[in-house]
Structures are given as structure tokens and as C-alpha cells.
Design an enzyme around this catalytic site. Structure first.
Site, mmCIF file in Angstrom:
data_model
loop_
_atom_site.group_PDB
_atom_site.id
_atom_site.type_symbol
_atom_site.label_atom_id
_atom_site.label_comp_id
_atom_site.label_asym_id
_atom_site.label_seq_id
_atom_site.Cartn_x
_atom_site.Cartn_y
_atom_site.Cartn_z
ATOM 1 N N MET A 6 0.814 -1.212 0.000
ATOM 2 C CA MET A 6 0.000 0.000 0.000
ATOM 3 C C MET A 6 0.849 1.265 0.000
ATOM 4 O O MET A 6 1.847 1.342 0.697
ATOM 5 C CB MET A 6 -0.881 0.035 1.257
ATOM 6 N N CYS A 7 0.413 2.250 -0.780
ATOM 7 C CA CYS A 7 0.996 3.595 -0.703
ATOM 8 C C CYS A 7 -0.136 4.596 -0.846
ATOM 9 O O CYS A 7 -1.301 4.214 -0.953
ATOM 10 C CB CYS A 7 2.096 3.806 -1.735
ATOM 11 N N GLY A 8 0.195 5.855 -0.857
ATOM 12 C CA GLY A 8 -0.829 6.893 -0.894
ATOM 13 C C GLY A 8 -1.728 6.824 -2.112
ATOM 14 O O GLY A 8 -2.940 6.766 -2.009
ATOM 15 N N GLY A 10 -0.846 4.661 -4.964
ATOM 16 C CA GLY A 10 -0.665 3.391 -5.668
ATOM 17 C C GLY A 10 0.412 3.414 -6.731
ATOM 18 O O GLY A 10 0.760 2.379 -7.276
ATOM 19 N N GLU A 39 -3.913 3.419 -0.748
ATOM 20 C CA GLU A 39 -4.461 3.282 0.606
ATOM 21 C C GLU A 39 -5.987 3.270 0.589
ATOM 22 O O GLU A 39 -6.624 2.529 1.336
ATOM 23 C CB GLU A 39 -3.943 4.432 1.465
#
Length: 92
Positions: A6-8, A10, A39
Site C-alpha cells: 500500500m501507498c498513498g 498506488g 491506501e
């Protein structure tokens, strides 16, 4: 094993997921599936997930993420900022 990365938004996690898949393949770990998502898409992608890995830039949300995930009983970790910045899938 399914790893949800997961990241802010994607985008950066997509590059890291590709590096992790390559590293796993090079090590003969064919049963590793790394999926990158933003996220905002987390809860829609938890089915079958064995572990969630977050980009280091989300560490400030650790308590909120832990609370969101406690009902799913899925372990999670934050990726080292140097490994993430270098997009080094082998370090994980």
C-alpha cells in the site's frame, strides 16, 4: 502468499511490487503474489491477504491503520525508507 503493498496513490507501490516479484522469482519463491494498491483501496483488497506492507510515507498513520485492520487479523509492516526509495525488492 499474498502481500498487499500500500501507498498513498498506488503509483510508487506499483514499482516496488514489480521489484518484489522479480526478487521473489530470482530466489525461487514462486508462491509469492505482490499486489500494489492505493491506501483508499485497502479494505477492498484484503481477501486472501497474508500480510500488508505500507510505504514508509504512511508511517504517520500507523495507529489509525492498526485500528482499521484489527478486525481482519492481518499482520502489517512498514517498508524501510531506504529500501523503498531505492525500489529494492530484494531487501524486503
Amino acid at each position: 502468499m499474498k502481500i498487499l503493498l500500500m501507498c498513498g496513490a498506488g503509483a510508487s507501490s506499483g514499482f516496488m511490487a514489480q521489484a518484489m516479484r522479480k526478487a521473489a522469482k530470482e530466489q525461487g519463491l514462486d508462491d509469492i503474489d505482490v499486489i500494489a494498491r492505493s491506501e483508499a483501496e485497502m479494505t477492498n483488497n484484503l481477501k486472501g491477504t497474508d500480510i500488508i506492507m505500507f510505504g514508509p510515507h504512511l508511517a504517520y498513520k500507523k495507529d489509525a491503520l492498526a485500528k482499521d485492520l484489527e478486525q481482519y487479523n492481518i499482520p502489517f509492516a512498514f517498508i524501510d525508507k531506504d529500501a523503498y526509495g531505492a525500489i529494492d525488492g530484494a531487501q524486503l
